[in-house]
Motif scaffolding. Sequence first.
Motif, short mmCIF file in Angstrom:
data_model
loop_
_atom_site.label_atom_id
_atom_site.label_comp_id
_atom_site.label_asym_id
_atom_site.label_seq_id
_atom_site.Cartn_x
_atom_site.Cartn_y
_atom_site.Cartn_z
N PHE A 43 0.63 -0.98 0.06
CA PHE A 43 0.21 -0.23 0.03
C PHE A 43 0.98 1.22 -0.35
O PHE A 43 0.47 1.74 -0.88
CB PHE A 43 -0.77 0.24 1.07
N ASN A 44 1.87 1.01 1.64
CA ASN A 44 3.31 2.06 1.01
C ASN A 44 3.17 2.70 -0.79
O ASN A 44 3.14 3.91 -1.21
CB ASN A 44 4.31 2.56 1.85
N ILE A 45 3.39 1.35 -1.22
CA ILE A 45 4.80 1.74 -2.61
C ILE A 45 3.11 2.21 -3.74
O ILE A 45 3.65 2.56 -5.01
CB ILE A 45 5.17 0.80 -3.57
N ARG A 85 11.26 -5.60 8.68
CA ARG A 85 10.56 -6.43 7.83
C ARG A 85 10.28 -6.00 6.35
O ARG A 85 10.11 -5.92 5.54
CB ARG A 85 9.56 -8.03 8.49
N TYR A 86 9.70 -4.55 7.26
CA TYR A 86 9.53 -3.97 6.39
C TYR A 86 9.99 -3.09 5.64
O TYR A 86 9.45 -3.42 4.22
CB TYR A 86 8.66 -2.00 7.04
N ARG A 87 11.29 -2.76 6.16
CA ARG A 87 12.67 -2.19 4.56
C ARG A 87 12.77 -3.24 3.54
O ARG A 87 13.07 -3.12 2.62
CB ARG A 87 13.14 -1.69 5.59
N LEU A 90 9.84 -3.44 0.87
CA LEU A 90 10.11 -2.38 0.45
C LEU A 90 10.81 -2.72 -0.87
O LEU A 90 10.54 -2.29 -1.87
CB LEU A 90 9.93 -1.37 0.65
N GLU A 91 12.03 -3.28 -0.02
CA GLU A 91 12.99 -2.91 -1.20
C GLU A 91 12.48 -4.45 -2.48
O GLU A 91 12.99 -4.26 -3.72
CB GLU A 91 14.46 -3.77 -0.40
N GLU A 92 12.64 -6.12 -2.08
CA GLU A 92 11.74 -6.93 -2.84
C GLU A 92 10.98 -6.04 -3.96
O GLU A 92 10.53 -6.77 -4.98
CB GLU A 92 11.25 -7.81 -1.75
#
Length: 133
Positions: A43-45, A85-87, A90-92
């Motif tokens: 959702f952030n992306i 985990r969030y980072r 996001l990276e993946e």
Amino acid sequence: MRKPLPALIAVGGFLFLSAANAYDEVRAKNNFNHELVICAAYFNIGAEGAKRAGNKKTSEMLQQVSDALLEEARKHNKDETVLSRYRLALEEQASLIHRDYANLSVLIVKYKDLCKQVSENPQARLDYWRQKK
């Protein structure tokens, strides 16, 4: 003289089953937490993609969902673990779209159904993991 062996076996079996159920609960919460974080990143992306496309209302709504999922994840795990985990998520996901928001459809295909479930009814997802054997 009474033989303690059957009583010991019964107690040992109970303790084993209790430990097995405790492990299942830990694993269920861990899997649920992982989904919360993956969907928060999704959702952030999406919020950033909507912002770049000029859809301010959609961007704000998606960011609110992302923030709420992260907050829910913090209820079930340590902040450090959640943020790590969030980072990673996001990276993946950024890698999956080659850091190009024009490729958001890749994420939509992969995460839309899961993240809809997680965001609309998180308790049902936690129950799903608790019931999984």
